[in-house]
Design a protein around this motif. Structure first.
Motif, PDB file in Angstrom:
ATOM      1  N   THR A   1      -0.662   2.162  -5.695  1.00  0.00           N
ATOM      2  CA  THR A   1      -0.417   3.579  -5.483  1.00  0.00           C
ATOM      3  C   THR A   1      -1.422   4.570  -5.343  1.00  0.00           C
ATOM      4  O   THR A   1      -2.473   4.444  -5.982  1.00  0.00           O
ATOM      5  CB  THR A   1       0.564   4.029  -6.620  1.00  0.00           C
ATOM      6  OG1 THR A   1       1.648   3.289  -6.764  1.00  0.00           O
ATOM      7  CG2 THR A   1       0.862   5.321  -6.521  1.00  0.00           C
ATOM      8  N   ASN A   2      -1.661   5.552  -4.143  1.00  0.00           N
ATOM      9  CA  ASN A   2      -2.626   6.373  -3.984  1.00  0.00           C
ATOM     10  C   ASN A   2      -2.108   7.876  -4.433  1.00  0.00           C
ATOM     11  O   ASN A   2      -1.159   8.069  -5.278  1.00  0.00           O
ATOM     12  CB  ASN A   2      -3.006   6.231  -2.536  1.00  0.00           C
ATOM     13  CG  ASN A   2      -2.052   6.996  -1.656  1.00  0.00           C
ATOM     14  OD1 ASN A   2      -1.098   7.594  -2.167  1.00  0.00           O
ATOM     15  ND2 ASN A   2      -2.741   7.158  -0.269  1.00  0.00           N
TER      16      ASN A   2
ATOM     17  N   ASP B   1       0.750  -1.262   0.091  1.00  0.00           N
ATOM     18  CA  ASP B   1       0.047  -0.058  -0.021  1.00  0.00           C
ATOM     19  C   ASP B   1       0.885   1.248   0.070  1.00  0.00           C
ATOM     20  O   ASP B   1       1.574   1.526   0.944  1.00  0.00           O
ATOM     21  CB  ASP B   1      -0.715   0.102   1.363  1.00  0.00           C
ATOM     22  CG  ASP B   1      -1.986  -1.067   1.106  1.00  0.00           C
ATOM     23  OD1 ASP B   1      -1.909  -2.094   0.260  1.00  0.00           O
ATOM     24  OD2 ASP B   1      -2.792  -1.390   2.177  1.00  0.00           O
ATOM     25  N   THR B   2       1.142   1.893  -1.132  1.00  0.00           N
ATOM     26  CA  THR B   2       1.982   2.945  -1.442  1.00  0.00           C
ATOM     27  C   THR B   2       1.235   4.241  -1.292  1.00  0.00           C
ATOM     28  O   THR B   2       0.565   4.663  -1.846  1.00  0.00           O
ATOM     29  CB  THR B   2       2.473   2.651  -3.110  1.00  0.00           C
ATOM     30  OG1 THR B   2       3.059   1.542  -2.894  1.00  0.00           O
ATOM     31  CG2 THR B   2       3.610   3.623  -2.956  1.00  0.00           C
ATOM     32  N   GLU B   3       1.527   4.820  -0.084  1.00  0.00           N
ATOM     33  CA  GLU B   3       0.912   6.029   0.488  1.00  0.00           C
ATOM     34  C   GLU B   3       1.833   6.995   1.255  1.00  0.00           C
ATOM     35  O   GLU B   3       2.848   6.602   1.408  1.00  0.00           O
ATOM     36  CB  GLU B   3      -0.333   5.637   1.298  1.00  0.00           C
ATOM     37  CG  GLU B   3      -0.055   4.793   2.507  1.00  0.00           C
ATOM     38  CD  GLU B   3      -1.097   3.980   3.069  1.00  0.00           C
ATOM     39  OE1 GLU B   3      -1.156   4.078   4.240  1.00  0.00           O
ATOM     40  OE2 GLU B   3      -1.932   3.378   2.311  1.00  0.00           O
ATOM     41  N   GLY B   4       1.148   8.012   1.800  1.00  0.00           N
ATOM     42  CA  GLY B   4       1.857   9.129   2.479  1.00  0.00           C
ATOM     43  C   GLY B   4       2.585   8.642   3.806  1.00  0.00           C
ATOM     44  O   GLY B   4       2.355   7.581   4.257  1.00  0.00           O
TER      45      GLY B   4
ATOM     46  N   HIS C   1      -4.425   2.242  -5.490  1.00  0.00           N
ATOM     47  CA  HIS C   1      -4.780   2.152  -3.813  1.00  0.00           C
ATOM     48  C   HIS C   1      -5.540   3.583  -3.825  1.00  0.00           C
ATOM     49  O   HIS C   1      -5.181   4.738  -4.281  1.00  0.00           O
ATOM     50  CB  HIS C   1      -3.744   2.261  -3.012  1.00  0.00           C
ATOM     51  CG  HIS C   1      -3.970   1.880  -1.774  1.00  0.00           C
ATOM     52  ND1 HIS C   1      -4.942   0.971  -1.182  1.00  0.00           N
ATOM     53  CD2 HIS C   1      -3.586   2.522  -0.558  1.00  0.00           C
ATOM     54  CE1 HIS C   1      -5.055   1.032   0.021  1.00  0.00           C
ATOM     55  NE2 HIS C   1      -4.087   2.025   0.467  1.00  0.00           N
ATOM     56  N   LEU C   2      -6.664   3.737  -3.076  1.00  0.00           N
ATOM     57  CA  LEU C   2      -7.465   4.930  -3.202  1.00  0.00           C
ATOM     58  C   LEU C   2      -7.960   5.250  -1.722  1.00  0.00           C
ATOM     59  O   LEU C   2      -8.657   4.482  -0.902  1.00  0.00           O
ATOM     60  CB  LEU C   2      -8.764   4.737  -4.040  1.00  0.00           C
ATOM     61  CG  LEU C   2      -9.427   6.093  -4.411  1.00  0.00           C
ATOM     62  CD1 LEU C   2     -10.298   5.601  -5.752  1.00  0.00           C
ATOM     63  CD2 LEU C   2     -10.144   6.667  -3.383  1.00  0.00           C
ATOM     64  N   HIS C   3      -7.425   6.277  -1.279  1.00  0.00           N
ATOM     65  CA  HIS C   3      -8.006   6.750   0.054  1.00  0.00           C
ATOM     66  C   HIS C   3      -9.202   8.092  -0.079  1.00  0.00           C
ATOM     67  O   HIS C   3      -8.624   9.155  -0.538  1.00  0.00           O
ATOM     68  CB  HIS C   3      -6.956   7.386   0.868  1.00  0.00           C
ATOM     69  CG  HIS C   3      -6.000   6.566   1.296  1.00  0.00           C
ATOM     70  ND1 HIS C   3      -4.697   6.821   1.944  1.00  0.00           N
ATOM     71  CD2 HIS C   3      -6.246   5.080   1.596  1.00  0.00           C
ATOM     72  CE1 HIS C   3      -4.208   5.806   2.490  1.00  0.00           C
ATOM     73  NE2 HIS C   3      -4.941   4.780   2.386  1.00  0.00           N
ATOM     74  N   ALA C   4     -10.410   7.557   0.146  1.00  0.00           N
ATOM     75  CA  ALA C   4     -11.433   8.455  -0.668  1.00  0.00           C
ATOM     76  C   ALA C   4     -11.447   9.907   0.042  1.00  0.00           C
ATOM     77  O   ALA C   4     -11.883  10.830  -0.672  1.00  0.00           O
ATOM     78  CB  ALA C   4     -12.626   7.853   0.072  1.00  0.00           C
TER      79      ALA C   4
ATOM     80  N   SER D   1      -4.504  -3.628 -11.562  1.00  0.00           N
ATOM     81  CA  SER D   1      -4.311  -4.166 -10.119  1.00  0.00           C
ATOM     82  C   SER D   1      -4.896  -3.224  -9.173  1.00  0.00           C
ATOM     83  O   SER D   1      -4.599  -1.904  -9.270  1.00  0.00           O
ATOM     84  CB  SER D   1      -3.202  -4.840  -9.842  1.00  0.00           C
ATOM     85  OG  SER D   1      -2.130  -3.915  -9.668  1.00  0.00           O
ATOM     86  N   HIS D   2      -5.530  -3.618  -8.231  1.00  0.00           N
ATOM     87  CA  HIS D   2      -6.094  -2.646  -7.270  1.00  0.00           C
ATOM     88  C   HIS D   2      -6.404  -3.078  -5.920  1.00  0.00           C
ATOM     89  O   HIS D   2      -6.456  -4.549  -5.680  1.00  0.00           O
ATOM     90  CB  HIS D   2      -7.581  -2.247  -7.592  1.00  0.00           C
ATOM     91  CG  HIS D   2      -8.233  -1.595  -6.639  1.00  0.00           C
ATOM     92  ND1 HIS D   2      -9.187  -2.358  -5.787  1.00  0.00           N
ATOM     93  CD2 HIS D   2      -8.471  -0.164  -6.237  1.00  0.00           C
ATOM     94  CE1 HIS D   2      -9.782  -1.368  -4.961  1.00  0.00           C
ATOM     95  NE2 HIS D   2      -9.481  -0.109  -5.299  1.00  0.00           N
TER      96      HIS D   2
END
Length: 323
Positions: free
Chosen positions: A51-52, A11-14, A79-82, A131-132
């Motif tokens: 990736t978000n 999970d590629t995020e901040g 990857h999604l952070h709403a 992919s998700h």
């Protein structure tokens, strides 16, 4: 398939989003990712970097991702952070505080956010997104249909044996998704009920998660917690480093493969490779211990598995199905 697949999902995020409720997101963890990528390549494994928004907007990360794609050494997925992903839509009076699930948003907003993220990633990486994984593991039928309509082939949001309903999103919502009775093996989703196999083109690859204790012990623990009015799911082990859990991770692999699965799925967050990027790995010593654990796990897995990205696995599955 000669050997079971080893699927590395990130999970590629901040940075340290567990602690961040301010809305000010940093992406310093980007500079710590090449070390993990190099470790994967050392053992012939191919990570999928899910990736978000903030990472896809970071020029250094885009350069990192384009390089690994050009060399065929991994995959970029979505990857999604709403609460932070455009287009903006305030679901609560403070979305950063509550971090609502995408499945809590109106369907048209959900679809707009999926389409926006897909376009952003495809523009940045010049490649179709296939992919998700859902942010905060929250997935449902509406979300699955949106992925299919945007051309995705594989999802990995399902966490079998785990119930997220006690993890709140929007105050008016019902919490996260209950996966406690979902399959724990690869299956094509039924878009009218994502807990069942169906004939959709979207392949679900549930996380590798196993009960920590036997079924009988879990039932006793559940009865005890119910008596005390405590809502707790069963104790589980994930194929996920938490510091000093190499033996448990090996056990998850062995249990998963003994049940007939032809893959095992590992996960970690990109910020966990950075000191103070997560609650788990707080300093440089923690990071060095993490890499010691990863070396032990990867060297043990190398002769037992073959490295694949999520989409490589999905395409292999599809080719076997059409024979």
């Amino acid at each position: 398939m000669d050997k079971p697949a080893f699927l590395i999902t990130l999970d590629t995020e901040g940075d340290n989003l567990w602690r961040n409720r301010s809305g000010k997101v940093t992406t310093r963890n980007v500079q710590f990712l090449p070390r993990f990528q190099a470790l994967c390549e050392k053992y012939g494994f191919k990570p999928t970097w899910l990736t978000n928004y903030e990472m896809a907007s970071d020029a250094a990360y885009v350069e990192f991702g384009r390089d690994l794609l050009a060399r065929g050494q991994g995959e970029i997925g979505m990857h999604l952070h709403a609460w932070y992903s455009p287009p903006e839509y305030a679901l609560t009076d403070d979305d950063w505080r509550y971090q609502p699930y995408l499945i809590e948003f109106p369907e048209n907003i959900l679809r707009d956010k999926v389409a926006y993220m897909t376009d952003l990633l495809e523009s940045a990486f010049r490649q179709k997104m296939t992919s998700h994984r859902a942010g905060r593991w929250a997935f449902n039928e509406v979300y699955a249909r949106a992925l299919i309509d945007n051309g995705y082939l594989v999802d990995c949001s399902v966490t079998p044996r785990v119930d997220w309903r006690n993890s709140s999103g929007a105050p008016q919502g019902k919490g996260g998704t209950d996966y406690s009775r979902f399959p724990d093996h690869a299956y094509y989703l039924d878009v009218s009920d994502i807990s069942r196999a169906g004939d959709s083109p979207l392949l679900e690859l549930p996380m590798s998660i196993q009960y920590r204790y036997g079924a009988f012990t879990n039932q006793l623990k559940k009865a005890w917690n119910d008596m005390r009015g405590k809502k707790r799911g069963p104790s589980v082990n994930w194929l996920r480093p938490v510091g000093g859990n190499v033996q448990q991770m090996k056990q998850v692999v062995e249990q998963t493969l003994s049940q007939g699965n032809d893959y095992v799925e590992f996960m970690l967050h990109s910020s966990e490779f950075m000191p103070d990027g997560s609650p788990t790995f707080k300093n440089e010593a923690d990071i060095e211990h993490l890499y010691d654990d990863l070396e032990q796990l990867f060297s043990w897995l190398q002769p037992r598995t073959q490295g694949m990205t999520l989409t490589e696995y999905a395409l292999l599955k599809k080719s076997h199905q059409s024979r």
